[in-house]
Design a protein around this motif. Structure first.
Motif, PDB file in Angstrom:
ATOM      1  N   LYS A  57      39.409  37.306  46.187  1.00 49.62           N
ATOM      2  CA  LYS A  57      39.843  37.283  47.734  1.00 49.62           C
ATOM      3  C   LYS A  57      39.037  35.886  48.085  1.00 49.62           C
ATOM      4  O   LYS A  57      39.837  35.168  48.825  1.00 49.62           O
ATOM      5  N   TYR A  58      37.818  35.694  47.812  1.00 45.70           N
ATOM      6  CA  TYR A  58      37.126  34.640  48.643  1.00 45.70           C
ATOM      7  C   TYR A  58      36.782  33.437  47.803  1.00 45.70           C
ATOM      8  O   TYR A  58      36.102  32.399  48.248  1.00 45.70           O
ATOM      9  N   SER A  59      37.110  33.323  46.403  1.00 44.62           N
ATOM     10  CA  SER A  59      36.902  32.340  45.610  1.00 44.62           C
ATOM     11  C   SER A  59      37.933  32.244  44.495  1.00 44.62           C
ATOM     12  O   SER A  59      38.769  33.056  44.123  1.00 44.62           O
ATOM     13  N   LYS A  60      37.783  30.977  43.735  1.00 50.05           N
ATOM     14  CA  LYS A  60      38.381  30.734  42.311  1.00 50.05           C
ATOM     15  C   LYS A  60      37.389  30.950  41.160  1.00 50.05           C
ATOM     16  O   LYS A  60      37.499  30.453  40.170  1.00 50.05           O
ATOM     17  N   ALA A  61      36.334  31.690  41.565  1.00 46.25           N
ATOM     18  CA  ALA A  61      35.233  31.673  40.499  1.00 46.25           C
ATOM     19  C   ALA A  61      35.696  32.298  39.284  1.00 46.25           C
ATOM     20  O   ALA A  61      36.243  33.321  39.346  1.00 46.25           O
ATOM     21  N   THR A  62      35.018  31.916  38.256  1.00 45.54           N
ATOM     22  CA  THR A  62      34.898  32.604  36.969  1.00 45.54           C
ATOM     23  C   THR A  62      33.570  33.492  36.956  1.00 45.54           C
ATOM     24  O   THR A  62      32.506  33.048  37.291  1.00 45.54           O
ATOM     25  N   ILE A  63      33.976  34.738  36.480  1.00 46.97           N
ATOM     26  CA  ILE A  63      32.691  35.686  36.436  1.00 46.97           C
ATOM     27  C   ILE A  63      32.068  35.605  35.005  1.00 46.97           C
ATOM     28  O   ILE A  63      32.961  35.997  34.122  1.00 46.97           O
ATOM     29  N   ILE A  64      30.748  35.518  35.010  1.00 38.88           N
ATOM     30  CA  ILE A  64      30.172  35.527  33.804  1.00 38.88           C
ATOM     31  C   ILE A  64      29.498  37.209  33.685  1.00 38.88           C
ATOM     32  O   ILE A  64      28.491  37.356  34.764  1.00 38.88           O
ATOM     33  N   ASN A  65      29.731  37.931  32.982  1.00 41.19           N
ATOM     34  CA  ASN A  65      29.274  39.255  33.075  1.00 41.19           C
ATOM     35  C   ASN A  65      28.348  39.540  31.988  1.00 41.19           C
ATOM     36  O   ASN A  65      28.378  39.628  30.781  1.00 41.19           O
ATOM     37  N   PHE A  66      26.987  39.981  32.546  1.00 34.19           N
ATOM     38  CA  PHE A  66      25.886  40.858  31.643  1.00 34.19           C
ATOM     39  C   PHE A  66      25.898  42.110  32.096  1.00 34.19           C
ATOM     40  O   PHE A  66      25.125  42.819  31.347  1.00 34.19           O
ATOM     41  N   THR A  67      26.489  42.845  32.991  1.00 31.61           N
ATOM     42  CA  THR A  67      26.299  44.124  33.471  1.00 31.61           C
ATOM     43  C   THR A  67      26.662  45.049  32.415  1.00 31.61           C
ATOM     44  O   THR A  67      27.864  44.865  31.699  1.00 31.61           O
ATOM     45  N   ASN A  68      25.876  46.004  32.049  1.00 35.79           N
ATOM     46  CA  ASN A  68      26.419  46.891  30.839  1.00 35.79           C
ATOM     47  C   ASN A  68      27.069  48.095  31.186  1.00 35.79           C
ATOM     48  O   ASN A  68      27.061  48.527  32.402  1.00 35.79           O
ATOM     49  N   PRO A  69      28.003  48.646  30.356  1.00 30.97           N
ATOM     50  CA  PRO A  69      28.056  48.250  28.959  1.00 30.97           C
ATOM     51  C   PRO A  69      29.100  46.826  29.025  1.00 30.97           C
ATOM     52  O   PRO A  69      30.377  47.051  29.173  1.00 30.97           O
ATOM     53  N   SER A  70      28.640  45.738  28.563  1.00 32.08           N
ATOM     54  CA  SER A  70      29.248  44.560  28.965  1.00 32.08           C
ATOM     55  C   SER A  70      30.530  44.457  28.260  1.00 32.08           C
ATOM     56  O   SER A  70      31.482  44.069  29.023  1.00 32.08           O
ATOM     57  N   GLY A  71      31.016  44.917  27.092  1.00 30.25           N
ATOM     58  CA  GLY A  71      32.061  44.533  26.310  1.00 30.25           C
ATOM     59  C   GLY A  71      33.262  45.585  26.943  1.00 30.25           C
ATOM     60  O   GLY A  71      34.384  45.357  27.128  1.00 30.25           O
ATOM     61  N   HIS A  72      32.700  46.741  27.239  1.00 30.04           N
ATOM     62  CA  HIS A  72      33.385  48.002  27.890  1.00 30.04           C
ATOM     63  C   HIS A  72      33.815  47.473  29.237  1.00 30.04           C
ATOM     64  O   HIS A  72      34.995  47.696  29.750  1.00 30.04           O
ATOM     65  N   VAL A  73      33.104  46.922  30.057  1.00 35.74           N
ATOM     66  CA  VAL A  73      33.283  46.376  31.289  1.00 35.74           C
ATOM     67  C   VAL A  73      34.249  45.247  31.302  1.00 35.74           C
ATOM     68  O   VAL A  73      35.247  45.047  32.111  1.00 35.74           O
ATOM     69  N   THR A  74      34.224  44.402  30.294  1.00 34.38           N
ATOM     70  CA  THR A  74      35.034  43.411  30.110  1.00 34.38           C
ATOM     71  C   THR A  74      36.711  43.846  29.793  1.00 34.38           C
ATOM     72  O   THR A  74      37.829  43.427  30.109  1.00 34.38           O
ATOM     73  N   GLU A  75      36.628  44.690  28.856  1.00 30.24           N
ATOM     74  CA  GLU A  75      37.822  45.663  28.535  1.00 30.24           C
ATOM     75  C   GLU A  75      38.413  45.962  29.623  1.00 30.24           C
ATOM     76  O   GLU A  75      39.785  45.916  30.146  1.00 30.24           O
TER      77      GLU A  75
END
Length: 417
Positions: free
Chosen positions: A131-149
């Protein structure tokens, strides 16, 4: 460039600051904002004051407890938060052990609980970022692959890249053994986050797989050789990610975890000691290495730099397969080498997967998707189905009781019917 860090009160933050200071030689960093929740107010203040001493006047450093303020107009947002903090992690590790199951932060039933607890927070934050940006999110929050899915395939937010520090440490080790630079190394490396396989290694366009495997033995997988029979490694014909020990050495690892206690207990003491150091020192203390996550900041900062510069470099990240592994569905989120160009990541073609790796990837991917559907539908039945599918999960005798204990321990975060 504005970068926002969600989870800025983490004891990892100084290492991340150091990485961003490094890339500020190549890209202009105007502002870095540290955000954390009210419960982490004191930690955020300590990390902010220490980070100010590190940054000096290289770029503007801010802190906030308002998520909109943190991400508004950002170019990159880094997720490094832990929902429920270390108490929740300790539950993730201890509760499964009561059922003689692996208790681990990202794998098995600990990873299951962590995922269900994390999805709603990730969903909320992704909506705010969008909503507030055009940012790319870089995710380290675990479980990282599951979150990305979850984010790519269920929320449909495309500017999201999952990251882990294991691949960059792997490449660093290979480069040291082969006496070359990391950029000279290319690997056929694929799988799910914390469930990856190294099949081939190329150094300066020459395949060195067998030579390297002989030199490395089990160093590369970070698995003690006395625990993992050499004959089994040779039968696999690939180097396993260190987390495969939980799958392939279940009995040994359960006994070890029961004997040694949980990692969360040790991390709580390490964090307490680090926070005391951060109050007074003006440099990153060597004690930070005890926290784990080595080179995570390098992986994150270098990816941001190369996305901004459209560098044409290769990074190993979590994103959709999109044909990289030819016999895996294109929409599977995998951890694979990708070309960084035009502010995006493009998977590199690697050919077919090994049959053993393929079998494990399919099984855990189906578990991941059932868990996501359990969250979206708030369904205990689907949650139990996911638990029963996981090779580190319970049998039908224990699944209902274990799920109930997980839900009671996470009643503030997980709601299933």
């Amino acid at each position: 460039m504005k970068i926002a860090v969600i989870g800025g009160g983490s004891t990892y933050t100084p290492e991340l600051i150091n990485g961003i200071l490094e890339i500020s030689k190549d890209v202009k960093v105007d502002q870095l904002v540290l955000y954390d929740i009210p419960q982490a107010k004191d930690k955020l203040e300590i990390l902010y004051q220490f980070s100010k001493r590190l940054v000096a006047d290289r770029f503007e450093l801010l802190k906030t407890q308002q998520i909109q303020e943190a991400v508004e107009g950002a170019d990159y947002v880094i997720f490094q938060f832990r929902v429920g903090q270390l108490k929740a992690r300790q539950n993730d590790e201890e509760i499964p052990l009561q059922y003689n199951l692996i208790g681990q932060e990202t794998t098995g039933m600990g990873g299951f609980a962590c995922a269900l607890r994390t999805f709603p927070v990730v969903e909320e934050y992704v909506k705010i970022v969008d909503k507030y940006s055009k940012a790319t999110i870089i995710n380290f929050t675990n479980p990282s692959g599951h979150v990305t899915e979850f984010v790519l395939n269920y929320l449909g937010f495309e500017r999201f890249i999952g990251l882990c520090n294991i691949p960059i440490n792997l490449l660093k080790m290979i480069s040291q053994i082969c006496d070359c630079e990391m950029k000279d190394v290319f690997v056929k490396y694929y799988g799910l986050n914390h469930l990856t396989f190294l099949e081939k290694v190329y150094v300066k366009d020459q395949e060195v797989t067998q030579t390297l495997m002989q030199k490395m033995k089990l160093q590369l997988a970070n698995i003690p050789s006395q625990e993992f029979p050499q004959a089994s490694l040779e039968a696999l014909g690939m180097y396993p990610n260190s987390y495969l020990k939980y799958y392939l050495m279940k009995k040994t690892m359960v006994e070890k975890l029961k004997k040694e206690g949980t990692r969360a207990e040790r991390v709580r003491q390490i964090e307490s000691d680090l926070l005391e150091l951060y109050r007074t020192v003006n440099h990153i203390p060597p004690e930070l290495s005890q926290r784990g996550g080595s080179m995570y900041s390098t992986a994150a900062a270098n990816l941001i730099r190369d996305l901004a510069l459209s560098a044409g470099t290769v990074h190993i990240v979590n994103t959709r397969n999109n044909g990289a592994i030819s016999d895996v569905p294109g929409d599977y989120v995998l951890e694979i080498p990708c070309l960084v160009k035009a502010g995006k990541v493009f998977p590199v073609s690697l050919g077919k997967a090994d049959q053993f790796a393929l079998g494990m990837v399919h099984l855990i991917k189906m578990y991941e998707r059932l868990t996501i559907e359990a969250y979206l539908k708030r369904s205990k039945a689907l949650a139990m189905k996911a638990m029963l599918l996981h090779p580190l999960g319970p049998g039908v005798e224990d699944v209902e009781g274990l799920l109930q204990e997980i839900l009671e321990a996470n009643e503030s975060f997980i709601e299933l019917k």
